[in-house]
Design a protein around this motif. Structure first.
Motif, PDB file in Angstrom:
ATOM      1  N   ARG A  15     -86.917 -54.467 131.751  1.00  0.00           N
ATOM      2  CA  ARG A  15     -88.211 -54.757 132.431  1.00  0.00           C
ATOM      3  C   ARG A  15     -89.094 -55.259 131.433  1.00  0.00           C
ATOM      4  NH1 ARG A  15     -88.722 -49.385 136.102  1.00  0.00           N
ATOM      5  NH2 ARG A  15     -87.193 -49.838 137.625  1.00  0.00           N
ATOM      6  N   LEU A  16     -89.196 -54.858 130.199  1.00  0.00           N
ATOM      7  CA  LEU A  16     -90.007 -55.595 129.285  1.00  0.00           C
ATOM      8  C   LEU A  16     -89.690 -56.912 128.839  1.00  0.00           C
ATOM      9  CD1 LEU A  16     -92.506 -54.589 127.423  1.00  0.00           C
ATOM     10  CD2 LEU A  16     -90.848 -54.204 125.718  1.00  0.00           C
ATOM     11  N   VAL A  17     -88.289 -57.310 128.972  1.00  0.00           N
ATOM     12  CA  VAL A  17     -87.804 -58.601 128.472  1.00  0.00           C
ATOM     13  C   VAL A  17     -88.227 -59.555 129.678  1.00  0.00           C
ATOM     14  CG1 VAL A  17     -85.588 -60.113 128.402  1.00  0.00           C
ATOM     15  CG2 VAL A  17     -86.065 -58.057 126.865  1.00  0.00           C
ATOM     16  N   ILE A  18     -88.155 -59.082 130.993  1.00  0.00           N
ATOM     17  CA  ILE A  18     -88.293 -59.795 132.280  1.00  0.00           C
ATOM     18  C   ILE A  18     -89.928 -60.098 132.255  1.00  0.00           C
ATOM     19  CG2 ILE A  18     -88.655 -59.621 134.800  1.00  0.00           C
ATOM     20  CD1 ILE A  18     -85.774 -58.180 134.622  1.00  0.00           C
ATOM     21  N   ALA A  19     -90.927 -59.142 131.858  1.00  0.00           N
ATOM     22  CA  ALA A  19     -92.277 -59.259 131.670  1.00  0.00           C
ATOM     23  C   ALA A  19     -92.567 -60.142 130.886  1.00  0.00           C
ATOM     24  CB  ALA A  19     -92.882 -58.106 131.522  1.00  0.00           C
ATOM     25  N   CYS A  20     -92.155 -60.105 129.432  1.00  0.00           N
ATOM     26  CA  CYS A  20     -92.300 -61.009 128.357  1.00  0.00           C
ATOM     27  C   CYS A  20     -91.899 -62.795 128.803  1.00  0.00           C
ATOM     28  CB  CYS A  20     -91.714 -60.598 126.971  1.00  0.00           C
ATOM     29  SG  CYS A  20     -92.349 -59.136 126.352  1.00  0.00           S
ATOM     30  N   VAL A  21     -90.675 -62.678 129.343  1.00  0.00           N
ATOM     31  CA  VAL A  21     -90.106 -63.738 129.701  1.00  0.00           C
ATOM     32  C   VAL A  21     -90.962 -64.632 130.825  1.00  0.00           C
ATOM     33  CG1 VAL A  21     -88.319 -65.324 130.746  1.00  0.00           C
ATOM     34  CG2 VAL A  21     -87.920 -63.573 128.792  1.00  0.00           C
ATOM     35  N   ALA A  22     -91.477 -63.916 131.656  1.00  0.00           N
ATOM     36  CA  ALA A  22     -92.276 -64.294 133.066  1.00  0.00           C
ATOM     37  C   ALA A  22     -93.652 -64.619 132.199  1.00  0.00           C
ATOM     38  CB  ALA A  22     -92.365 -63.284 133.898  1.00  0.00           C
ATOM     39  N   LEU A  23     -94.098 -64.069 131.527  1.00  0.00           N
ATOM     40  CA  LEU A  23     -95.511 -64.468 131.042  1.00  0.00           C
ATOM     41  C   LEU A  23     -95.342 -65.588 130.256  1.00  0.00           C
ATOM     42  CD1 LEU A  23     -96.964 -61.064 129.930  1.00  0.00           C
ATOM     43  CD2 LEU A  23     -97.791 -62.480 131.846  1.00  0.00           C
ATOM     44  N   ALA A  24     -94.190 -65.768 129.275  1.00  0.00           N
ATOM     45  CA  ALA A  24     -93.934 -66.892 128.354  1.00  0.00           C
ATOM     46  C   ALA A  24     -93.796 -68.250 129.464  1.00  0.00           C
ATOM     47  CB  ALA A  24     -92.762 -66.693 127.546  1.00  0.00           C
ATOM     48  N   TRP A  25     -93.225 -68.204 130.430  1.00  0.00           N
ATOM     49  CA  TRP A  25     -93.001 -69.318 131.436  1.00  0.00           C
ATOM     50  C   TRP A  25     -94.210 -69.602 132.117  1.00  0.00           C
ATOM     51  CZ3 TRP A  25     -89.485 -72.669 131.491  1.00  0.00           C
ATOM     52  CH2 TRP A  25     -88.171 -72.543 131.255  1.00  0.00           C
ATOM     53  N   VAL A  26     -95.067 -68.623 132.307  1.00  0.00           N
ATOM     54  CA  VAL A  26     -96.495 -68.849 132.934  1.00  0.00           C
ATOM     55  C   VAL A  26     -97.172 -69.649 131.651  1.00  0.00           C
ATOM     56  CG1 VAL A  26     -98.683 -68.032 133.475  1.00  0.00           C
ATOM     57  CG2 VAL A  26     -96.313 -67.177 134.483  1.00  0.00           C
TER      58      VAL A  26
END
Length: 89
Positions: A15-26
């Motif tokens: 979940r931490l990786v998904i959140a970090c990658v999602a924020l990075a894509w934003v």
């Protein structure tokens, strides 16, 4: 004792990786929208680094698990105790 045999759910890092990658894509899309090329390049490298780190750690965990499950010649063997020396006191 039976509770120890049930595998634990390890979803925090996923979940931490998904959140970090999602924020990075934003941040990446915003930098493209704002025409900031250097931030866009950093965003792509950040996403690649996060994904590579997560997959690399997972690969090492899998290798350790397979090594532990492999049955070798000494599987289940009890080591010999050290020899006892008899001395007069």
């Amino acid at each position: 004792m039976a509770a120890d045999l049930v595998p634990k759910s390890r979803t925090f890092s996923k979940r931490l990786v998904i959140a970090c990658v999602a924020l990075a894509w934003v941040a990446l899309f915003y930098s493209i929208y704002a025409a900031q090329a250097s931030v866009a390049v950093a965003g792509f490298s950040f996403i690649a680094t996060i994904a590579a780190g997560y997959m690399g750690i997972g690969h090492m965990d899998l290798r350790q698990l397979l090594t532990a499950l492999k049955q070798g010649a000494d599987y289940g063997a009890v080591p010999e105790p050290p020899p006892i020396e008899m001395r007069d006191a």
